[in-house]
Write a protein that holds these residues in place. Structure first.
Motif, PDB file in Angstrom:
ATOM      1  N   ARG A 130      -8.622 -19.723  -8.145  1.00  0.00           N
ATOM      2  CA  ARG A 130      -8.105 -20.043  -6.816  1.00  0.00           C
ATOM      3  C   ARG A 130      -8.485 -18.925  -5.860  1.00  0.00           C
ATOM      4  O   ARG A 130      -8.790 -17.801  -6.276  1.00  0.00           O
ATOM      5  N   PHE A 131      -8.466 -19.262  -4.576  1.00  0.00           N
ATOM      6  CA  PHE A 131      -8.782 -18.303  -3.521  1.00  0.00           C
ATOM      7  C   PHE A 131      -7.648 -18.305  -2.498  1.00  0.00           C
ATOM      8  O   PHE A 131      -7.177 -19.379  -2.087  1.00  0.00           O
ATOM      9  N   VAL A 132      -7.212 -17.099  -2.091  1.00  0.00           N
ATOM     10  CA  VAL A 132      -6.097 -16.991  -1.154  1.00  0.00           C
ATOM     11  C   VAL A 132      -6.429 -15.981  -0.064  1.00  0.00           C
ATOM     12  O   VAL A 132      -7.169 -15.022  -0.279  1.00  0.00           O
ATOM     13  N   LEU A 133      -5.874 -16.221   1.112  1.00  0.00           N
ATOM     14  CA  LEU A 133      -6.081 -15.344   2.262  1.00  0.00           C
ATOM     15  C   LEU A 133      -5.101 -14.179   2.199  1.00  0.00           C
ATOM     16  O   LEU A 133      -3.892 -14.371   2.040  1.00  0.00           O
ATOM     17  N   GLY A 134      -5.619 -12.950   2.334  1.00  0.00           N
ATOM     18  CA  GLY A 134      -4.733 -11.803   2.316  1.00  0.00           C
ATOM     19  C   GLY A 134      -5.481 -10.501   2.487  1.00  0.00           C
ATOM     20  O   GLY A 134      -6.679 -10.412   2.226  1.00  0.00           O
ATOM     21  N   ALA A 135      -4.758  -9.487   2.931  1.00  0.00           N
ATOM     22  CA  ALA A 135      -5.322  -8.154   3.125  1.00  0.00           C
ATOM     23  C   ALA A 135      -5.048  -7.286   1.909  1.00  0.00           C
ATOM     24  O   ALA A 135      -4.064  -7.485   1.194  1.00  0.00           O
ATOM     25  N   ALA A 136      -5.913  -6.301   1.696  1.00  0.00           N
ATOM     26  CA  ALA A 136      -5.739  -5.387   0.571  1.00  0.00           C
ATOM     27  C   ALA A 136      -4.431  -4.626   0.665  1.00  0.00           C
ATOM     28  O   ALA A 136      -3.859  -4.225  -0.355  1.00  0.00           O
ATOM     29  N   GLU A 137      -3.936  -4.419   1.896  1.00  0.00           N
ATOM     30  CA  GLU A 137      -2.722  -3.637   2.124  1.00  0.00           C
ATOM     31  C   GLU A 137      -1.449  -4.484   2.051  1.00  0.00           C
ATOM     32  O   GLU A 137      -0.345  -3.954   2.119  1.00  0.00           O
ATOM     33  N   GLU A 138      -1.609  -5.802   1.924  1.00  0.00           N
ATOM     34  CA  GLU A 138      -0.448  -6.693   1.840  1.00  0.00           C
ATOM     35  C   GLU A 138      -0.872  -7.938   1.076  1.00  0.00           C
ATOM     36  O   GLU A 138      -1.082  -9.005   1.645  1.00  0.00           O
ATOM     37  N   PRO A 159      -8.468  -0.443   5.672  1.00  0.00           N
ATOM     38  CA  PRO A 159      -7.959   0.532   6.641  1.00  0.00           C
ATOM     39  C   PRO A 159      -7.032   1.575   6.031  1.00  0.00           C
ATOM     40  O   PRO A 159      -6.982   2.710   6.511  1.00  0.00           O
ATOM     41  N   ASP A 160      -6.291   1.219   4.975  1.00  0.00           N
ATOM     42  CA  ASP A 160      -5.239   2.098   4.450  1.00  0.00           C
ATOM     43  C   ASP A 160      -5.306   2.100   2.926  1.00  0.00           C
ATOM     44  O   ASP A 160      -4.778   1.196   2.266  1.00  0.00           O
ATOM     45  N   LEU A 161      -5.940   3.115   2.357  1.00  0.00           N
ATOM     46  CA  LEU A 161      -6.088   3.183   0.904  1.00  0.00           C
ATOM     47  C   LEU A 161      -4.753   3.394   0.203  1.00  0.00           C
ATOM     48  O   LEU A 161      -4.551   2.900  -0.913  1.00  0.00           O
ATOM     49  N   ALA A 162      -3.844   4.122   0.822  1.00  0.00           N
ATOM     50  CA  ALA A 162      -2.530   4.343   0.215  1.00  0.00           C
ATOM     51  C   ALA A 162      -1.766   3.028   0.111  1.00  0.00           C
ATOM     52  O   ALA A 162      -1.107   2.753  -0.903  1.00  0.00           O
ATOM     53  N   ALA A 163      -1.827   2.204   1.153  1.00  0.00           N
ATOM     54  CA  ALA A 163      -1.152   0.909   1.114  1.00  0.00           C
ATOM     55  C   ALA A 163      -1.780  -0.003   0.062  1.00  0.00           C
ATOM     56  O   ALA A 163      -1.078  -0.740  -0.642  1.00  0.00           O
ATOM     57  N   ALA A 219      -4.372   8.595  -3.904  1.00  0.00           N
ATOM     58  CA  ALA A 219      -3.420   7.542  -3.568  1.00  0.00           C
ATOM     59  C   ALA A 219      -2.945   6.813  -4.825  1.00  0.00           C
ATOM     60  O   ALA A 219      -1.763   6.491  -4.963  1.00  0.00           O
ATOM     61  N   LEU A 220      -3.854   6.571  -5.746  1.00  0.00           N
ATOM     62  CA  LEU A 220      -3.475   5.921  -6.999  1.00  0.00           C
ATOM     63  C   LEU A 220      -2.542   6.805  -7.815  1.00  0.00           C
ATOM     64  O   LEU A 220      -1.535   6.340  -8.365  1.00  0.00           O
ATOM     65  N   THR A 221      -2.861   8.085  -7.890  1.00  0.00           N
ATOM     66  CA  THR A 221      -2.008   9.015  -8.636  1.00  0.00           C
ATOM     67  C   THR A 221      -0.626   9.099  -8.028  1.00  0.00           C
ATOM     68  O   THR A 221       0.396   9.049  -8.740  1.00  0.00           O
ATOM     69  N   GLU A 222      -0.556   9.215  -6.706  1.00  0.00           N
ATOM     70  CA  GLU A 222       0.729   9.329  -6.023  1.00  0.00           C
ATOM     71  C   GLU A 222       1.564   8.056  -6.146  1.00  0.00           C
ATOM     72  O   GLU A 222       2.792   8.104  -6.088  1.00  0.00           O
ATOM     73  N   THR A 223       0.895   6.930  -6.340  1.00  0.00           N
ATOM     74  CA  THR A 223       1.598   5.656  -6.499  1.00  0.00           C
ATOM     75  C   THR A 223       2.120   5.480  -7.919  1.00  0.00           C
ATOM     76  O   THR A 223       2.915   4.576  -8.175  1.00  0.00           O
ATOM     77  N   GLY A 224       1.678   6.316  -8.837  1.00  0.00           N
ATOM     78  CA  GLY A 224       2.181   6.244 -10.199  1.00  0.00           C
ATOM     79  C   GLY A 224       1.181   5.772 -11.224  1.00  0.00           C
ATOM     80  O   GLY A 224       1.524   5.628 -12.407  1.00  0.00           O
ATOM     81  N   PHE A 225      -0.053   5.526 -10.796  1.00  0.00           N
ATOM     82  CA  PHE A 225      -1.064   5.144 -11.777  1.00  0.00           C
ATOM     83  C   PHE A 225      -1.376   6.321 -12.694  1.00  0.00           C
ATOM     84  O   PHE A 225      -1.298   7.487 -12.295  1.00  0.00           O
ATOM     85  N   ALA A 226      -1.763   5.996 -13.913  1.00  0.00           N
ATOM     86  CA  ALA A 226      -2.161   6.998 -14.892  1.00  0.00           C
ATOM     87  C   ALA A 226      -3.638   6.823 -15.223  1.00  0.00           C
ATOM     88  O   ALA A 226      -4.251   5.822 -14.862  1.00  0.00           O
ATOM     89  N   GLU A 227      -4.186   7.811 -15.920  1.00  0.00           N
ATOM     90  CA  GLU A 227      -5.582   7.754 -16.364  1.00  0.00           C
ATOM     91  C   GLU A 227      -6.532   7.469 -15.204  1.00  0.00           C
ATOM     92  O   GLU A 227      -7.514   6.735 -15.357  1.00  0.00           O
TER      93      GLU A 227
END
Length: 278
Positions: A130-138, A159-163, A219-227
């Motif tokens: 399936r395909f859906v409309l959406g932004a990477a930040e939301e 526009p916002d890598l942290a988001a 941004a990934l590390t601060e969000t809680g991602f590991a490795e």
């Protein structure tokens, strides 16, 4: 934030992105043969001989394969952020055996093209693609609903890598894998934004955003991602991309400056991977 698509409004799209992927239809430009919109992963292509359209399409498909190998979507639910025409979603479905693939793109015209390009597959496997409309930040997706998330040459527009990192963490299940490949500035490069704007029209126009790859990794590390891991794949991208451009663009024209930016240590192409902790 709830991932209920019914609660989401249409995302805002930056003007340069709207024009390039809408009316201008970058996927129809000859340099992107086959409908994929990426620079390619050329490791398996002989760059010493003449390049064919088949070589070009293989490079584009191989870039997807390099990313999909990193997230191993077999049997799980996969989502591609910035799916374009959805040809990478189809490749993932056909070659990697996920339970389903969802393609997300910020541009409604791209989604229309994706549905047209993949209409037979959508009709044959409506429960798996399936395909859906959406932004990477939301992302218009439910919480903890995907086993892997990947993105191929789209993050240079986010526009916002942290988001984006927060949304990726939200929609991935514990233990889920993430892989993002795109071009970023090289850490420690002097005045990269100014230098890239002087070399490349896509940065001067605002289509591409100059940011260091550590901006995404941090941004990934601060969000809680590991490795969280960052690997340069520039040697497998830039020389082949420039050889292909040479068929259509003369030396000194701005697209040929991607190779120059890499050789000057300003820009590189990276694969960034991470895991959502269990």
């Amino acid at each position: 934030m709830s991932g209920n698509p019914a609660e989401r409004s249409a995302p805002a799209v930056r003007p340069a992105v709207w024009e390039t992927y809408g009316p201008a239809d970058l996927s129809a430009v000859p340099v992107f043969s086959g409908g994929f919109i990426n620079f390619g992963y050329w490791q398996a292509v002989d760059l010493d001989g003449p390049l064919s359209e088949a070589d070009r399409i293989r490079s584009e498909r191989d870039l997807y394969r390099h990313v999909l190998d990193a997230v191993a979507p077999s049997g799980g639910r996969a989502v591609e952020v910035g799916c374009g025409l959805g040809l990478g979603c189809a490749l993932a479905l056909e070659e990697y055996g996920p339970a389903s693939v969802t393609g997300v793109d910020v541009h409604p015209q791209q989604l229309q093209r994706a549905r047209e390009a993949n209409s037979p597959l959508l009709a044959a496997r409506p429960d798996r693609l399936r395909f859906v409309l959406g932004a990477a930040e939301e992302l218009p997706l439910d919480d903890a609903s995907y086993d892997c998330l990947y993105s191929v040459e789209a993050a240079q527009h986010f526009p916002d890598l942290a988001a984006f990192a927060r949304e990726a963490a939200r929609v991935l299940r514990p233990g889920g894998r993430l892989a993002v490949t795109s071009f970023f500035t090289v850490d420690g490069a002097a005045a990269p934004a100014e230098r890239l704007a002087g070399l490349l029209d896509s940065f001067a126009s605002g289509l591409d955003i100059a940011r260091p790859v550590t901006g995404l990794a941090d941004a990934l590390t601060e969000t809680g991602f590991a490795e969280v891991r960052v690997d340069s794949i520039g040697p497998q991208v830039w020389p082949g991309w420039d050889r292909w451009l040479a068929r259509l663009w003369e030396p000194g024209t701005w697209p040929r400056n991607f190779l120059a930016a890499w050789e000057q240590g300003v820009l590189d192409y990276y694969l960034v991977t991470a895991t959502r902790p269990a």
